[in-house]
Motif scaffolding. Structure first.
Motif, mmCIF file in Angstrom:
data_model
loop_
_atom_site.group_PDB
_atom_site.id
_atom_site.type_symbol
_atom_site.label_atom_id
_atom_site.label_comp_id
_atom_site.label_asym_id
_atom_site.label_seq_id
_atom_site.Cartn_x
_atom_site.Cartn_y
_atom_site.Cartn_z
ATOM 1 N N ASP A 58 0.807 -1.229 0.000
ATOM 2 C CA ASP A 58 0.000 0.000 0.000
ATOM 3 C C ASP A 58 0.838 1.275 0.000
ATOM 4 O O ASP A 58 0.340 2.358 0.331
ATOM 5 C CB ASP A 58 -0.969 0.031 1.187
ATOM 6 N N SER A 59 2.099 1.182 -0.394
ATOM 7 C CA SER A 59 2.961 2.354 -0.372
ATOM 8 C C SER A 59 2.899 3.161 -1.662
ATOM 9 O O SER A 59 3.255 4.342 -1.668
ATOM 10 C CB SER A 59 4.422 1.935 -0.120
ATOM 11 N N GLN A 180 -0.383 9.887 -6.117
ATOM 12 C CA GLN A 180 -0.559 9.855 -4.669
ATOM 13 C C GLN A 180 -2.005 10.195 -4.353
ATOM 14 O O GLN A 180 -2.550 11.169 -4.897
ATOM 15 C CB GLN A 180 0.391 10.858 -4.019
ATOM 16 N N PRO A 183 -4.850 13.008 1.072
ATOM 17 C CA PRO A 183 -4.708 12.507 2.450
ATOM 18 C C PRO A 183 -5.966 11.851 3.004
ATOM 19 O O PRO A 183 -5.894 10.823 3.678
ATOM 20 C CB PRO A 183 -4.341 13.771 3.238
ATOM 21 N N GLU A 184 -7.129 12.441 2.716
ATOM 22 C CA GLU A 184 -8.354 11.877 3.290
ATOM 23 C C GLU A 184 -8.675 10.505 2.713
ATOM 24 O O GLU A 184 -9.262 9.657 3.391
ATOM 25 C CB GLU A 184 -9.533 12.831 3.077
ATOM 26 N N ALA A 186 -6.163 8.417 1.436
ATOM 27 C CA ALA A 186 -5.077 7.553 1.899
ATOM 28 C C ALA A 186 -5.362 7.041 3.315
ATOM 29 O O ALA A 186 -5.049 5.886 3.642
ATOM 30 C CB ALA A 186 -3.755 8.310 1.858
ATOM 31 N N ALA A 187 -5.970 7.873 4.141
ATOM 32 C CA ALA A 187 -6.266 7.471 5.511
ATOM 33 C C ALA A 187 -7.299 6.351 5.567
ATOM 34 O O ALA A 187 -7.349 5.589 6.543
ATOM 35 C CB ALA A 187 -6.755 8.681 6.313
ATOM 36 N N ARG A 188 -8.096 6.230 4.512
ATOM 37 C CA ARG A 188 -9.147 5.210 4.493
ATOM 38 C C ARG A 188 -8.663 3.864 3.969
ATOM 39 O O ARG A 188 -9.359 2.851 4.092
ATOM 40 C CB ARG A 188 -10.308 5.690 3.614
ATOM 41 N N PRO A 190 -6.591 1.386 4.854
ATOM 42 C CA PRO A 190 -6.632 0.152 5.650
ATOM 43 C C PRO A 190 -8.034 -0.423 5.825
ATOM 44 O O PRO A 190 -8.194 -1.639 6.000
ATOM 45 C CB PRO A 190 -6.041 0.586 7.001
#
Length: 205
Positions: A58-59, A180, A183-184, A186-188, A190
C-alpha cells in the motif's frame, strides 16, 4: 456529437473549455471538480466508482480507474522528451502487445492524432495518447461494443479536462509519473477491502 461524460440519459460535459489536456502552468480556472493525484488531476465524472490499484504494501498507487455506466477508464501520465512525439513511438509497440490477446487491433484517427482500437472477447478497447511539454498523457477505455462510440467520446472528454503536473524530478522517458492519493483517501486505505482483482473501491466521489 460533442464529446461528453455521462450515464443514462443526456450526457453531461465535464467543463466548458475544450482545449485540454493542460500542463499545470496552464491549468484553467473552470470550476471543474478534479481528483488530485499529484501528477494528474482528473475530472470526476457525474456517475462512477473510483478504483485504486495499490502496491502490495500500500505504499505506491499503481493505477487508478473510473468505473462508469459507459465502461472503465484509466488515465496515466509518463515522462517524455520535451520535443514530444512519444505517443507515435508507443503506438506500434502497444499494437504488437494487444495482438496477443485481441481479435482485432487497428489505428484510427482521433482528436490528437491516431488512436488504437481493439476488440478483446466481448469488450472494446481504445487507447488515446497526447504529447505534452515533457509528458505524455494516455487514456484507456474498456467498454461494451454497444456503447463504444459514446464511451470513446467520454474518454476523450476525460482526457480533455485533465491537468498534468510533470514536476521537476529527472525521470527516464516512459517512466510513469508518480501518483498519490489525497490525504483523506489515503487514511481510508486500511479499511477498504480489495476485490477479486486486487482493487479498492471508493465508490462515487
Amino acid at each position: 456529437m460533442t464529446d461528453q461524460l455521462g450515464g443514462e440519459g443526456p450526457a453531461r460535459p465535464i467543463g466548458p473549455n475544450p482545449r485540454g489536456p493542460y500542463d499545470e502552468k496552464d491549468a484553467p480556472d473552470d470550476n471543474v471538480r478534479r481528483l488530485d493525484l499529484r501528477s494528474i488531476r482528473i475530472p470526476v465524472p457525474a456517475w462512477g466508482e473510483f478504483l485504486v490499484d495499490m502496491a502490495p504494501d500500500d505504499s505506491i498507487v499503481r493505477l487508478v480507474h473510473w468505473q462508469t455506466p459507459l465502461g472503465r477508464f484509466t488515465v496515466t501520465a509518463y515522462a517524455a522528451p520535451s520535443s514530444n512525439g512519444l505517443w507515435e513511438q508507443v503506438i506500434p509497440e502497444l499494437m504488437d502487445g494487444l495482438r496477443q490477446d485481441c481479435r482485432t487491433v487497428r489505428r484510427e484517427p482521433g482528436s490528437w492524432g491516431d488512436e488504437v482500437a481493439a476488440t478483446m472477447g466481448d469488450r472494446a478497447l481504445r487507447f488515446v495518447g497526447i504529447d505534452g511539454p515533457g509528458w505524455m498523457l494516455r487514456g484507456a477505455m474498456l467498454a461494451p461494443p454497444a456503447t463504444v462510440q459514446h464511451s470513446a467520446s467520454a474518454l476523450r472528454d476525460l482526457l480533455r479536462g485533465t491537468v498534468v503536473a510533470r514536476g521537476a524530478d529527472e525521470l527516464p522517458d516512459r517512466t510513469l509519473l508518480p501518483m498519490q492519493l489525497p490525504p483523506e483517501m489515503a487514511a481510508r486505505i486500511p479499511g477498504v477491502p480489495k476485490d477479486e482483482a486486487g482493487l479498492r473501491s471508493f465508490g462515487v466521489l
